[in-house]
Design a protein around this motif. Sequence first.
Motif, mmCIF file in Angstrom:
data_model
loop_
_atom_site.group_PDB
_atom_site.id
_atom_site.type_symbol
_atom_site.label_atom_id
_atom_site.label_comp_id
_atom_site.label_asym_id
_atom_site.label_seq_id
_atom_site.Cartn_x
_atom_site.Cartn_y
_atom_site.Cartn_z
ATOM 1 N N LYS A 148 -6.833 0.420 7.537
ATOM 2 C CA LYS A 148 -5.961 -0.336 6.637
ATOM 3 C C LYS A 148 -6.626 -0.628 5.295
ATOM 4 O O LYS A 148 -6.036 -0.419 4.248
ATOM 5 C CB LYS A 148 -5.510 -1.638 7.293
ATOM 6 C CG LYS A 148 -4.578 -2.449 6.416
ATOM 7 C CD LYS A 148 -4.076 -3.685 7.102
ATOM 8 C CE LYS A 148 -3.125 -4.396 6.162
ATOM 9 N NZ LYS A 148 -2.271 -5.322 6.843
ATOM 10 N N THR A 149 -7.867 -1.092 5.320
ATOM 11 C CA THR A 149 -8.553 -1.403 4.068
ATOM 12 C C THR A 149 -8.796 -0.136 3.255
ATOM 13 O O THR A 149 -8.591 -0.122 2.046
ATOM 14 C CB THR A 149 -9.887 -2.133 4.347
ATOM 15 O OG1 THR A 149 -9.611 -3.324 5.091
ATOM 16 C CG2 THR A 149 -10.594 -2.494 3.053
ATOM 17 N N LYS A 190 -6.965 -2.540 12.785
ATOM 18 C CA LYS A 190 -6.546 -1.315 12.092
ATOM 19 C C LYS A 190 -7.648 -0.939 11.114
ATOM 20 O O LYS A 190 -7.623 -1.328 9.954
ATOM 21 C CB LYS A 190 -5.227 -1.529 11.339
ATOM 22 C CG LYS A 190 -4.039 -1.727 12.236
ATOM 23 C CD LYS A 190 -2.786 -1.811 11.381
ATOM 24 C CE LYS A 190 -1.555 -1.939 12.239
ATOM 25 N NZ LYS A 190 -0.343 -2.006 11.418
ATOM 26 N N GLU A 226 -7.003 2.649 3.262
ATOM 27 C CA GLU A 226 -5.698 3.056 2.717
ATOM 28 C C GLU A 226 -5.312 2.169 1.534
ATOM 29 O O GLU A 226 -4.858 2.647 0.503
ATOM 30 C CB GLU A 226 -4.652 2.947 3.830
ATOM 31 C CG GLU A 226 -3.265 3.387 3.438
ATOM 32 C CD GLU A 226 -2.292 3.240 4.606
ATOM 33 O OE1 GLU A 226 -1.178 2.738 4.358
ATOM 34 O OE2 GLU A 226 -2.647 3.612 5.735
ATOM 35 N N TRP A 227 -5.531 0.875 1.686
ATOM 36 C CA TRP A 227 -5.215 -0.069 0.623
ATOM 37 C C TRP A 227 -6.061 0.199 -0.622
ATOM 38 O O TRP A 227 -5.556 0.199 -1.742
ATOM 39 C CB TRP A 227 -5.456 -1.495 1.124
ATOM 40 C CG TRP A 227 -5.101 -2.520 0.102
ATOM 41 C CD1 TRP A 227 -3.889 -3.110 -0.077
ATOM 42 C CD2 TRP A 227 -5.958 -3.058 -0.905
ATOM 43 N NE1 TRP A 227 -3.940 -3.992 -1.129
ATOM 44 C CE2 TRP A 227 -5.217 -3.970 -1.649
ATOM 45 C CE3 TRP A 227 -7.295 -2.858 -1.236
ATOM 46 C CZ2 TRP A 227 -5.747 -4.689 -2.713
ATOM 47 C CZ3 TRP A 227 -7.828 -3.562 -2.301
ATOM 48 C CH2 TRP A 227 -7.052 -4.470 -3.022
ATOM 49 N N ASN A 235 0.807 -1.221 0.000
ATOM 50 C CA ASN A 235 0.000 0.000 0.000
ATOM 51 C C ASN A 235 0.842 1.273 0.000
ATOM 52 O O ASN A 235 0.314 2.354 -0.203
ATOM 53 C CB ASN A 235 -0.997 0.006 1.161
ATOM 54 C CG ASN A 235 -0.325 0.045 2.519
ATOM 55 O OD1 ASN A 235 0.858 -0.237 2.635
ATOM 56 N ND2 ASN A 235 -1.085 0.378 3.537
#
Length: 181
Positions: A158-159, A155, A161-162, A79
């Motif tokens: 996280k998804t 987190k 951001e990814w 990422n």
Amino acid sequence: MSANAKSKFTADIKMRNGHEYSGVEFTTPKSWDKEVAVKINGEKLKIKGDSIDHIVFWPTKYPDNPQIICWHTYGSIDNKTGEYKPNCGHNAKKGEPSKQWFAIHAAGEHVNLWSCFSSIKLTGETVSFTTTLSSPYFFQKHDGLFVHIPFTLFKSGKTREWLSTFFSDGYSQQIDPLWII
């Protein structure tokens, strides 16, 4: 199942070499890895997953409920850099990309959403796919790569951001298209 009983599933199998098997009896095993068992004109045949482009199958009694599956390599993207990295390890020979069975979850104009699975169950006319992964979803763009969508309860960003990295122009891979839908 008796010898004269009808198969629970019927399938059309498209091979990578262009050959097609149409309307074959298709039995989903309880645990399967790299090959599929079918019955063609009463003769049992095992087909290696690597030779299959994709399988369209449906409950024999419910032909209006087709499902699409394929045996495919997969990986992830970093990422931060947007670089694709194939998964090498699970069910693969040392150094070779890992492969998994996938079912199409949703097909789009620019991105397909696939789900990996470990077994298939038929209840009435409903086909269910089961997996042991907490995050079984993978995106596929026109480059043909299956990219794992990360998810963690610990987190929450996280998804998000990814997804920003995946859908940005920073993620690109030069590869021959394997777009099957």
